[in-house]
Design an enzyme around this catalytic site. Sequence first.
Site, PDB file in Angstrom:
ATOM      1  CG  HIS A 115       7.550   4.903   1.110  1.00  0.00           C
ATOM      2  ND1 HIS A 115       7.266   6.004   1.900  1.00  0.00           N
ATOM      3  CD2 HIS A 115       7.604   3.840   1.960  1.00  0.00           C
ATOM      4  CE1 HIS A 115       7.178   5.617   3.160  1.00  0.00           C
ATOM      5  NE2 HIS A 115       7.364   4.309   3.228  1.00  0.00           N
ATOM      6  CG  HIS A 135      -0.007   0.192   2.490  1.00  0.00           C
ATOM      7  ND1 HIS A 135       0.627  -0.865   3.103  1.00  0.00           N
ATOM      8  CD2 HIS A 135       0.386   1.302   3.165  1.00  0.00           C
ATOM      9  CE1 HIS A 135       1.362  -0.409   4.103  1.00  0.00           C
ATOM     10  NE2 HIS A 135       1.237   0.903   4.160  1.00  0.00           N
TER      11      HIS A 135
HETATM   12  P1  2AM Z   1       6.574   2.213   6.181  1.00  0.00           P
HETATM   13  O1  2AM Z   1       5.962   1.272   5.197  1.00  0.00           O
HETATM   14  O2  2AM Z   1       7.567   3.139   5.567  1.00  0.00           O
HETATM   15  O3  2AM Z   1       7.110   1.488   7.392  1.00  0.00           O
HETATM   16  C1  2AM Z   1       1.503   1.147   8.535  1.00  0.00           C
HETATM   17  O4  2AM Z   1       2.428   0.930   9.543  1.00  0.00           O
HETATM   18  C2  2AM Z   1       2.010   2.167   7.564  1.00  0.00           C
HETATM   19  O5  2AM Z   1       2.241   3.402   8.242  1.00  0.00           O
HETATM   20  C3  2AM Z   1       3.314   1.822   6.866  1.00  0.00           C
HETATM   21  O6  2AM Z   1       3.211   2.196   5.511  1.00  0.00           O
HETATM   22  C4  2AM Z   1       4.362   2.636   7.562  1.00  0.00           C
HETATM   23  O7  2AM Z   1       5.357   3.121   6.723  1.00  0.00           O
HETATM   24  C5  2AM Z   1       3.569   3.820   8.040  1.00  0.00           C
HETATM   25  N1  2AM Z   1       4.105   4.297   9.309  1.00  0.00           N
HETATM   26  C6  2AM Z   1       4.321   3.576  10.417  1.00  0.00           C
HETATM   27  N2  2AM Z   1       4.799   4.348  11.413  1.00  0.00           N
HETATM   28  C7  2AM Z   1       4.882   5.602  10.914  1.00  0.00           C
HETATM   29  C8  2AM Z   1       5.280   6.864  11.437  1.00  0.00           C
HETATM   30  N3  2AM Z   1       5.690   6.994  12.706  1.00  0.00           N
HETATM   31  N4  2AM Z   1       5.244   7.936  10.603  1.00  0.00           N
HETATM   32  C9  2AM Z   1       4.838   7.812   9.332  1.00  0.00           C
HETATM   33  N5  2AM Z   1       4.428   6.658   8.783  1.00  0.00           N
HETATM   34  C10 2AM Z   1       4.448   5.565   9.559  1.00  0.00           C
END
Ligand code: 2AM
Length: 176
Positions: free
Chosen positions: A125, A43
């Site tokens: 991303h 996603h």
């Molecule tokens: P990531 O894929 O770069 O880890 C569910 O966890 C989604 O939220 C993931 O896409 C994750 O990004 C994102 N996510 C998790 N923690 C986050 C944070 N503290 N700030 C921004 N995005 C976050």
Amino acid sequence: MSNSRRLFFALSLPDALQQQVIRWRAEAFAPEAGRPVVAANLHLTLAFLGEVSAQKELALRKLAGRIVQPGFSMRLDDLGHWPRPGVVWLGTRRAPRGLLQLAELLRSQAARSGCHQSALPFHPHITLLRAATQPVAIPPATPGWTFSADAFSLYESVFEHGRTRYQHLEQWPLAK
Ligand code: 2AM
């Protein structure tokens, strides 16, 4: 806060694109590069909300339902590695205005509702690999898929049986 949930707004990838991405990924990265994200979990996060109470969730859903933003298309033509969080990602070299506006709106609504927002700029991303903390050979190019977004969604991140699963909660259309 037993009735709070870990939530985020995101764009879902169509099933066919999820399958194309995981087939390409299996060829493009060495098995030791990192832990592949399962197809159903691919996603693009628009706004991460963190642990949210039921009351705040309701308020955020109402705000999301009032958003009037156009749909958009983007080329998935960028790849990168963030060694610190250990993430290998798929992205776009030219983020469409509609994507940036939608993310900005959701992130500012979240901030106003008391959900802490990262000070880092939004970098759209799709996480492909996790636990990628060692240097990774990044392929020079992607197949250059085009991804069209005509809706955005609210997800819950559920950790159970040692795995993270993203539960789709609600979807809102983007304008044609
Ligand atoms: P990531 O894929 O770069 O880890 C569910 O966890 C989604 O939220 C993931 O896409 C994750 O990004 C994102 N996510 C998790 N923690 C986050 C944070 N503290 N700030 C921004 N995005 C976050």
